[in-house]
Scaffold this motif. Structure first.
Motif, PDB file in Angstrom:
ATOM      1  N   LEU A 174       0.828  -1.194   0.000  1.00  0.00           N
ATOM      2  CA  LEU A 174       0.000   0.000   0.000  1.00  0.00           C
ATOM      3  C   LEU A 174       0.865   1.248   0.000  1.00  0.00           C
ATOM      4  O   LEU A 174       1.952   1.269   0.578  1.00  0.00           O
ATOM      5  CB  LEU A 174      -0.915   0.036   1.233  1.00  0.00           C
ATOM      6  CG  LEU A 174      -1.986  -1.034   1.312  1.00  0.00           C
ATOM      7  CD1 LEU A 174      -2.784  -0.877   2.597  1.00  0.00           C
ATOM      8  CD2 LEU A 174      -2.897  -0.994   0.107  1.00  0.00           C
ATOM      9  N   VAL A 175       0.357   2.273  -0.651  1.00  0.00           N
ATOM     10  CA  VAL A 175       0.961   3.603  -0.667  1.00  0.00           C
ATOM     11  C   VAL A 175      -0.180   4.583  -0.433  1.00  0.00           C
ATOM     12  O   VAL A 175      -1.247   4.447  -1.030  1.00  0.00           O
ATOM     13  CB  VAL A 175       1.639   3.891  -2.029  1.00  0.00           C
ATOM     14  CG1 VAL A 175       2.052   5.345  -2.144  1.00  0.00           C
ATOM     15  CG2 VAL A 175       2.831   2.982  -2.236  1.00  0.00           C
ATOM     16  N   CYS A 176       0.034   5.549   0.434  1.00  0.00           N
ATOM     17  CA  CYS A 176      -0.952   6.598   0.658  1.00  0.00           C
ATOM     18  C   CYS A 176      -0.431   7.892   0.046  1.00  0.00           C
ATOM     19  O   CYS A 176       0.719   8.265   0.274  1.00  0.00           O
ATOM     20  CB  CYS A 176      -1.203   6.809   2.144  1.00  0.00           C
ATOM     21  SG  CYS A 176      -1.973   5.380   2.930  1.00  0.00           S
ATOM     22  N   VAL A 177      -1.268   8.550  -0.725  1.00  0.00           N
ATOM     23  CA  VAL A 177      -0.925   9.846  -1.312  1.00  0.00           C
ATOM     24  C   VAL A 177      -1.723  10.885  -0.544  1.00  0.00           C
ATOM     25  O   VAL A 177      -2.950  10.791  -0.454  1.00  0.00           O
ATOM     26  CB  VAL A 177      -1.259   9.901  -2.821  1.00  0.00           C
ATOM     27  CG1 VAL A 177      -0.871  11.254  -3.402  1.00  0.00           C
ATOM     28  CG2 VAL A 177      -0.562   8.767  -3.568  1.00  0.00           C
ATOM     29  N   LEU A 178      -1.026  11.857   0.041  1.00  0.00           N
ATOM     30  CA  LEU A 178      -1.678  12.849   0.871  1.00  0.00           C
ATOM     31  C   LEU A 178      -1.144  14.242   0.593  1.00  0.00           C
ATOM     32  O   LEU A 178      -0.080  14.394   0.006  1.00  0.00           O
ATOM     33  CB  LEU A 178      -1.500  12.492   2.352  1.00  0.00           C
ATOM     34  CG  LEU A 178      -0.088  12.276   2.847  1.00  0.00           C
ATOM     35  CD1 LEU A 178       0.080  12.903   4.206  1.00  0.00           C
ATOM     36  CD2 LEU A 178       0.177  10.792   2.921  1.00  0.00           C
ATOM     37  N   PRO A 179      -1.880  15.250   1.028  1.00  0.00           N
ATOM     38  CA  PRO A 179      -1.401  16.625   0.840  1.00  0.00           C
ATOM     39  C   PRO A 179      -0.108  16.863   1.626  1.00  0.00           C
ATOM     40  O   PRO A 179       0.169  16.189   2.616  1.00  0.00           O
ATOM     41  CB  PRO A 179      -2.526  17.490   1.406  1.00  0.00           C
ATOM     42  CG  PRO A 179      -3.723  16.612   1.466  1.00  0.00           C
ATOM     43  CD  PRO A 179      -3.203  15.213   1.649  1.00  0.00           C
ATOM     44  N   VAL A 180       0.648  17.842   1.199  1.00  0.00           N
ATOM     45  CA  VAL A 180       1.905  18.188   1.859  1.00  0.00           C
ATOM     46  C   VAL A 180       1.658  18.465   3.338  1.00  0.00           C
ATOM     47  O   VAL A 180       0.764  19.237   3.698  1.00  0.00           O
ATOM     48  CB  VAL A 180       2.554  19.421   1.178  1.00  0.00           C
ATOM     49  CG1 VAL A 180       3.807  19.852   1.936  1.00  0.00           C
ATOM     50  CG2 VAL A 180       2.876  19.120  -0.278  1.00  0.00           C
ATOM     51  N   SER A 181       2.460  17.809   4.175  1.00  0.00           N
ATOM     52  CA  SER A 181       2.362  18.029   5.620  1.00  0.00           C
ATOM     53  C   SER A 181       3.705  18.409   6.234  1.00  0.00           C
ATOM     54  O   SER A 181       3.756  18.816   7.380  1.00  0.00           O
ATOM     55  CB  SER A 181       1.807  16.779   6.308  1.00  0.00           C
ATOM     56  OG  SER A 181       2.652  15.675   6.077  1.00  0.00           O
ATOM     57  N   SER A 182       4.784  18.276   5.489  1.00  0.00           N
ATOM     58  CA  SER A 182       6.097  18.640   6.012  1.00  0.00           C
ATOM     59  C   SER A 182       6.301  20.145   5.904  1.00  0.00           C
ATOM     60  O   SER A 182       5.566  20.827   5.186  1.00  0.00           O
ATOM     61  CB  SER A 182       7.194  17.883   5.250  1.00  0.00           C
ATOM     62  OG  SER A 182       7.166  18.208   3.891  1.00  0.00           O
ATOM     63  N   PRO A 183       7.292  20.667   6.588  1.00  0.00           N
ATOM     64  CA  PRO A 183       7.579  22.101   6.475  1.00  0.00           C
ATOM     65  C   PRO A 183       7.852  22.473   5.009  1.00  0.00           C
ATOM     66  O   PRO A 183       8.474  21.690   4.275  1.00  0.00           O
ATOM     67  CB  PRO A 183       8.828  22.287   7.341  1.00  0.00           C
ATOM     68  CG  PRO A 183       8.795  21.144   8.313  1.00  0.00           C
ATOM     69  CD  PRO A 183       8.181  19.999   7.551  1.00  0.00           C
ATOM     70  N   PRO A 184       7.404  23.647   4.579  1.00  0.00           N
ATOM     71  CA  PRO A 184       7.564  24.051   3.177  1.00  0.00           C
ATOM     72  C   PRO A 184       8.994  23.968   2.672  1.00  0.00           C
ATOM     73  O   PRO A 184       9.227  23.553   1.532  1.00  0.00           O
ATOM     74  CB  PRO A 184       7.055  25.492   3.157  1.00  0.00           C
ATOM     75  CG  PRO A 184       6.167  25.611   4.341  1.00  0.00           C
ATOM     76  CD  PRO A 184       6.701  24.656   5.363  1.00  0.00           C
ATOM     77  N   GLU A 185       9.975  24.324   3.502  1.00  0.00           N
ATOM     78  CA  GLU A 185      11.370  24.288   3.054  1.00  0.00           C
ATOM     79  C   GLU A 185      11.853  22.854   2.839  1.00  0.00           C
ATOM     80  O   GLU A 185      12.660  22.593   1.945  1.00  0.00           O
ATOM     81  CB  GLU A 185      12.288  25.053   4.010  1.00  0.00           C
ATOM     82  CG  GLU A 185      12.386  24.495   5.411  1.00  0.00           C
ATOM     83  CD  GLU A 185      11.270  24.896   6.376  1.00  0.00           C
ATOM     84  OE1 GLU A 185      11.346  24.494   7.558  1.00  0.00           O
ATOM     85  OE2 GLU A 185      10.321  25.595   5.975  1.00  0.00           O
ATOM     86  N   VAL A 186      11.363  21.911   3.633  1.00  0.00           N
ATOM     87  CA  VAL A 186      11.724  20.503   3.462  1.00  0.00           C
ATOM     88  C   VAL A 186      11.119  19.978   2.160  1.00  0.00           C
ATOM     89  O   VAL A 186      11.801  19.337   1.354  1.00  0.00           O
ATOM     90  CB  VAL A 186      11.260  19.653   4.667  1.00  0.00           C
ATOM     91  CG1 VAL A 186      11.441  18.165   4.405  1.00  0.00           C
ATOM     92  CG2 VAL A 186      12.010  20.078   5.928  1.00  0.00           C
ATOM     93  N   PHE A 187       9.830  20.265   1.960  1.00  0.00           N
ATOM     94  CA  PHE A 187       9.170  19.803   0.734  1.00  0.00           C
ATOM     95  C   PHE A 187       9.860  20.400  -0.491  1.00  0.00           C
ATOM     96  O   PHE A 187      10.166  19.687  -1.446  1.00  0.00           O
ATOM     97  CB  PHE A 187       7.680  20.158   0.754  1.00  0.00           C
ATOM     98  CG  PHE A 187       6.935  19.610  -0.428  1.00  0.00           C
ATOM     99  CD1 PHE A 187       6.605  18.265  -0.491  1.00  0.00           C
ATOM    100  CD2 PHE A 187       6.584  20.428  -1.488  1.00  0.00           C
ATOM    101  CE1 PHE A 187       5.932  17.741  -1.589  1.00  0.00           C
ATOM    102  CE2 PHE A 187       5.911  19.917  -2.593  1.00  0.00           C
ATOM    103  CZ  PHE A 187       5.582  18.570  -2.644  1.00  0.00           C
ATOM    104  N   ALA A 188      10.137  21.682  -0.470  1.00  0.00           N
ATOM    105  CA  ALA A 188      10.780  22.347  -1.611  1.00  0.00           C
ATOM    106  C   ALA A 188      12.145  21.744  -1.918  1.00  0.00           C
ATOM    107  O   ALA A 188      12.518  21.578  -3.083  1.00  0.00           O
ATOM    108  CB  ALA A 188      10.908  23.841  -1.349  1.00  0.00           C
ATOM    109  N   ALA A 189      12.891  21.382  -0.889  1.00  0.00           N
ATOM    110  CA  ALA A 189      14.242  20.858  -1.084  1.00  0.00           C
ATOM    111  C   ALA A 189      14.263  19.392  -1.526  1.00  0.00           C
ATOM    112  O   ALA A 189      15.180  18.979  -2.223  1.00  0.00           O
ATOM    113  CB  ALA A 189      15.050  21.013   0.204  1.00  0.00           C
ATOM    114  N   GLN A 190      13.248  18.623  -1.136  1.00  0.00           N
ATOM    115  CA  GLN A 190      13.319  17.183  -1.356  1.00  0.00           C
ATOM    116  C   GLN A 190      12.329  16.630  -2.377  1.00  0.00           C
ATOM    117  O   GLN A 190      12.474  15.487  -2.817  1.00  0.00           O
ATOM    118  CB  GLN A 190      13.121  16.450  -0.032  1.00  0.00           C
ATOM    119  CG  GLN A 190      14.216  16.758   0.972  1.00  0.00           C
ATOM    120  CD  GLN A 190      13.999  16.057   2.298  1.00  0.00           C
ATOM    121  OE1 GLN A 190      13.024  15.331   2.506  1.00  0.00           O
ATOM    122  NE2 GLN A 190      14.912  16.274   3.218  1.00  0.00           N
TER     123      GLN A 190
END
Length: 126
Positions: free
Chosen positions: A105-121
């Motif tokens: 299983l894989v769950c796809v969800l809205p961004v929940s990490s800090p914006p800078e982490v999401f932007a970098a990774q």
């Protein structure tokens, strides 16, 4: 165009065994547990996999592992994964639950990490 990244590894355990499972994984990995009263089904394993949320999740199902993928466009990421061979099996709140080739299983969800982490990774997809 959208972006996504793996943000969590969840250790799914039957509800009756989730506490014991969290104690085991905490001791086995040498990490502390955390919990949030607003999400009692999750017991965090703080620092188990640096850069990745790791937690035991109490489920009404069989034990397994699953990945959470966060995306700035859940529908587009879900469609991308379906095009690769996944099938949507259910939805929970804003999360889409997919079964991928091999049965995981894989769950796809809205961004929940800090914006800078999401932007970098996050990876960018057409």
């Amino acid at each position: 165009m959208h972006r996504s990244r793996v943000c969590a590894l969840l250790i799914d355990a039957p509800e009756a065994e989730a506490g014991r499972a969290a104690e085991f994984w905490s001791a086995a990995l040498g990490v502390s547990t955390t919990s949030d009263p607003t999400e009692p089904q999750f017991i965090g394993l703080h620092g188990a996999l640096p850069g990745l949320v790791t937690a035991v999740q109490a489920v009404d199902d069989a034990p397994r592992f699953h990945l959470d993928i966060e995306s700035d466009d859940v529908a587009a990421e879900t469609e991308r994964l379906i095009a690769l061979g996944a099938t949507e099996v259910s939805r929970w709140l804003e999360c889409r639950i997919l079964r991928v080739p091999g049965g995981h299983l894989v769950c796809v969800l809205p961004v929940s990490s800090p914006p800078e982490v999401f932007a970098a990774q996050a990876r960018t997809w057409p």
